[in-house]
Design an enzyme around this catalytic site. Structure first.
Site, PDB file in Angstrom:
ATOM      1  N   ARG A  47       7.482   1.398   7.216  1.00  0.00           N
ATOM      2  CA  ARG A  47       7.787   2.496   8.130  1.00  0.00           C
ATOM      3  C   ARG A  47       8.516   2.014   9.373  1.00  0.00           C
ATOM      4  NH1 ARG A  47       1.622   4.718   7.413  1.00  0.00           N
ATOM      5  NH2 ARG A  47       1.954   5.857   5.463  1.00  0.00           N
ATOM      6  N   HIS A  66      10.223 -23.970   9.085  1.00  0.00           N
ATOM      7  CA  HIS A  66       9.256 -24.653   9.953  1.00  0.00           C
ATOM      8  C   HIS A  66       7.808 -24.442   9.544  1.00  0.00           C
ATOM      9  CE1 HIS A  66      12.133 -25.132  13.660  1.00  0.00           C
ATOM     10  NE2 HIS A  66      12.635 -25.613  12.540  1.00  0.00           N
ATOM     11  N   ASN A  67       7.462 -23.256   9.040  1.00  0.00           N
ATOM     12  CA  ASN A  67       6.047 -22.951   8.734  1.00  0.00           C
ATOM     13  C   ASN A  67       5.743 -23.039   7.250  1.00  0.00           C
ATOM     14  OD1 ASN A  67       6.743 -20.144  10.801  1.00  0.00           O
ATOM     15  ND2 ASN A  67       5.902 -22.072  11.556  1.00  0.00           N
ATOM     16  N   CYS A 104       3.170  -2.981   3.973  1.00  0.00           N
ATOM     17  CA  CYS A 104       2.363  -1.799   4.299  1.00  0.00           C
ATOM     18  C   CYS A 104       3.171  -0.990   5.312  1.00  0.00           C
ATOM     19  CB  CYS A 104       0.963  -2.178   4.784  1.00  0.00           C
ATOM     20  SG  CYS A 104       0.875  -3.010   6.379  1.00  0.00           S
ATOM     21  N   GLY A 105       2.552  -0.061   6.002  1.00  0.00           N
ATOM     22  CA  GLY A 105       3.325   0.786   6.915  1.00  0.00           C
ATOM     23  C   GLY A 105       4.039  -0.022   7.981  1.00  0.00           C
ATOM     24  N   THR A 106       3.285  -0.884   8.637  1.00  0.00           N
ATOM     25  CA  THR A 106       3.859  -1.735   9.685  1.00  0.00           C
ATOM     26  C   THR A 106       4.030  -3.187   9.253  1.00  0.00           C
ATOM     27  OG1 THR A 106       1.634  -2.226  10.452  1.00  0.00           O
ATOM     28  CG2 THR A 106       2.772  -0.386  11.518  1.00  0.00           C
ATOM     29  N   GLY A 107       3.361  -3.577   8.193  1.00  0.00           N
ATOM     30  CA  GLY A 107       3.297  -4.988   7.797  1.00  0.00           C
ATOM     31  C   GLY A 107       2.184  -5.742   8.507  1.00  0.00           C
ATOM     32  N   VAL A 108       1.567  -5.101   9.501  1.00  0.00           N
ATOM     33  CA  VAL A 108       0.568  -5.799  10.313  1.00  0.00           C
ATOM     34  C   VAL A 108      -0.745  -5.992   9.551  1.00  0.00           C
ATOM     35  CG1 VAL A 108      -0.810  -5.735  12.415  1.00  0.00           C
ATOM     36  CG2 VAL A 108       1.578  -5.050  12.497  1.00  0.00           C
ATOM     37  N   GLY A 109      -1.301  -4.880   9.080  1.00  0.00           N
ATOM     38  CA  GLY A 109      -2.611  -4.973   8.415  1.00  0.00           C
ATOM     39  C   GLY A 109      -2.577  -5.877   7.205  1.00  0.00           C
ATOM     40  N   HIS A 142       7.642 -30.935  10.788  1.00  0.00           N
ATOM     41  CA  HIS A 142       6.958 -29.662  10.563  1.00  0.00           C
ATOM     42  C   HIS A 142       5.797 -29.791   9.579  1.00  0.00           C
ATOM     43  CE1 HIS A 142      10.052 -27.873  12.935  1.00  0.00           C
ATOM     44  NE2 HIS A 142      10.975 -28.392  12.145  1.00  0.00           N
ATOM     45  N   ASP A 187       0.868  -1.179   0.000  1.00  0.00           N
ATOM     46  CA  ASP A 187       0.000   0.000   0.000  1.00  0.00           C
ATOM     47  C   ASP A 187       0.909   1.234   0.000  1.00  0.00           C
ATOM     48  OD1 ASP A 187       0.866   0.398   2.610  1.00  0.00           O
ATOM     49  OD2 ASP A 187      -1.134   0.440   3.499  1.00  0.00           O
ATOM     50  N   HIS A 188       0.298   2.416   0.161  1.00  0.00           N
ATOM     51  CA  HIS A 188       1.081   3.657   0.120  1.00  0.00           C
ATOM     52  C   HIS A 188       2.142   3.709   1.218  1.00  0.00           C
ATOM     53  CE1 HIS A 188      -2.569   4.026   2.471  1.00  0.00           C
ATOM     54  NE2 HIS A 188      -1.956   4.904   3.233  1.00  0.00           N
ATOM     55  N   ARG A 228       2.477 -30.193  11.285  1.00  0.00           N
ATOM     56  CA  ARG A 228       1.980 -28.954  11.901  1.00  0.00           C
ATOM     57  C   ARG A 228       1.395 -28.016  10.846  1.00  0.00           C
ATOM     58  NH1 ARG A 228       7.532 -29.023  15.423  1.00  0.00           N
ATOM     59  NH2 ARG A 228       6.873 -30.703  16.801  1.00  0.00           N
TER      60      ARG A 228
HETATM   61  C1  RB5 Z   1      -1.791   3.101   6.189  1.00  0.00           C
HETATM   62  O1  RB5 Z   1      -1.733   4.373   6.694  1.00  0.00           O
HETATM   63  C2  RB5 Z   1      -1.427   2.087   7.256  1.00  0.00           C
HETATM   64  O2  RB5 Z   1      -2.503   1.943   8.134  1.00  0.00           O
HETATM   65  C3  RB5 Z   1      -1.047   0.771   6.631  1.00  0.00           C
HETATM   66  O3  RB5 Z   1       0.022   0.973   5.772  1.00  0.00           O
HETATM   67  C4  RB5 Z   1      -0.603  -0.325   7.572  1.00  0.00           C
HETATM   68  O4  RB5 Z   1       0.422   0.100   8.411  1.00  0.00           O
HETATM   69  C5  RB5 Z   1      -1.670  -1.023   8.294  1.00  0.00           C
HETATM   70  O5  RB5 Z   1      -1.436  -1.991   9.033  1.00  0.00           O
END
Ligand code: RB5
Length: 148
Positions: A108, A97-98, A64-69, A132, A7-8, A135
């Site tokens: 970011r 393993h996975n 993405c920004g954190t990779g989390v979403g 593995h 994403d951005h 699993r």
């Molecule tokens: C976008 O601003 C941000 O929310 C997205 O890149 C990401 O970090 C979400 O997990």
């Protein structure tokens, strides 16, 4: 086949990683977007990359920004094992393993040179199988039995 998307919040790191994989690792990589810093929704990118990975039996890189979403979104698709990594050890172990088929990175949160070494490790490490496999099979079973 390697598919990459962002994403951005991941656009700048995505371009660095795309150029690294293509130019320095000399591997085929397909850029599935986004193609500018304009705002996009990370689940849309996770979906196109994940579907390509599953269809072509390839691997993916999502940023993405954190990779989390973007990792949460990708892991909603049956067959995806997406691992968010911020250091090399996890990238190595998630392949061994996975049998992770998608790597997620935070544009970011993770510097360019560290991200390159994480990507290199992810793309050059194989699944160990053996104990593995059972699993990983259980992860697939969870996908089949998770309609609550
Ligand atoms: C976008 O601003 C941000 O929310 C997205 O890149 C990401 O970090 C979400 O997990």
């Amino acid at each position: 086949m390697i598919f990459i998307g962002c994403d951005h919040g991941g656009y700048e790191l995505k371009m660095e990683i795309y150029n690294y994989v293509k130019g320095e690792m000399r591997l085929d990589i397909t850029d599935m977007g986004c193609f500018s810093k304009d705002s996009v929704d990370y689940p849309d990118i996770a979906e196109v990359v994940a579907k390509s990975v599953l269809e072509k039996n390839g691997v993916g890189i999502l940023i993405c920004g954190t990779g989390v979403g973007i990792s949460i979104a990708a892991n909603k698709i049956n067959g995806v094992r997406c691992a968010l990594c911020s250091e090399e050890y996890s990238a190595r172990m998630t392949r061994k393993h996975n049998d992770a088929n998608i790597l997620a990175l935070g544009g970011r949160t993770t510097g360019v040179e560290l991200a390159k070494s994480i990507v290199n490790t992810f793309l050059t490490t194989g699944f160990e199988g053996g104990r593995h496999q059972k699993r990983v099979d259980k992860i697939s079973s969870l996908e089949k039995n998770s309609s609550l």
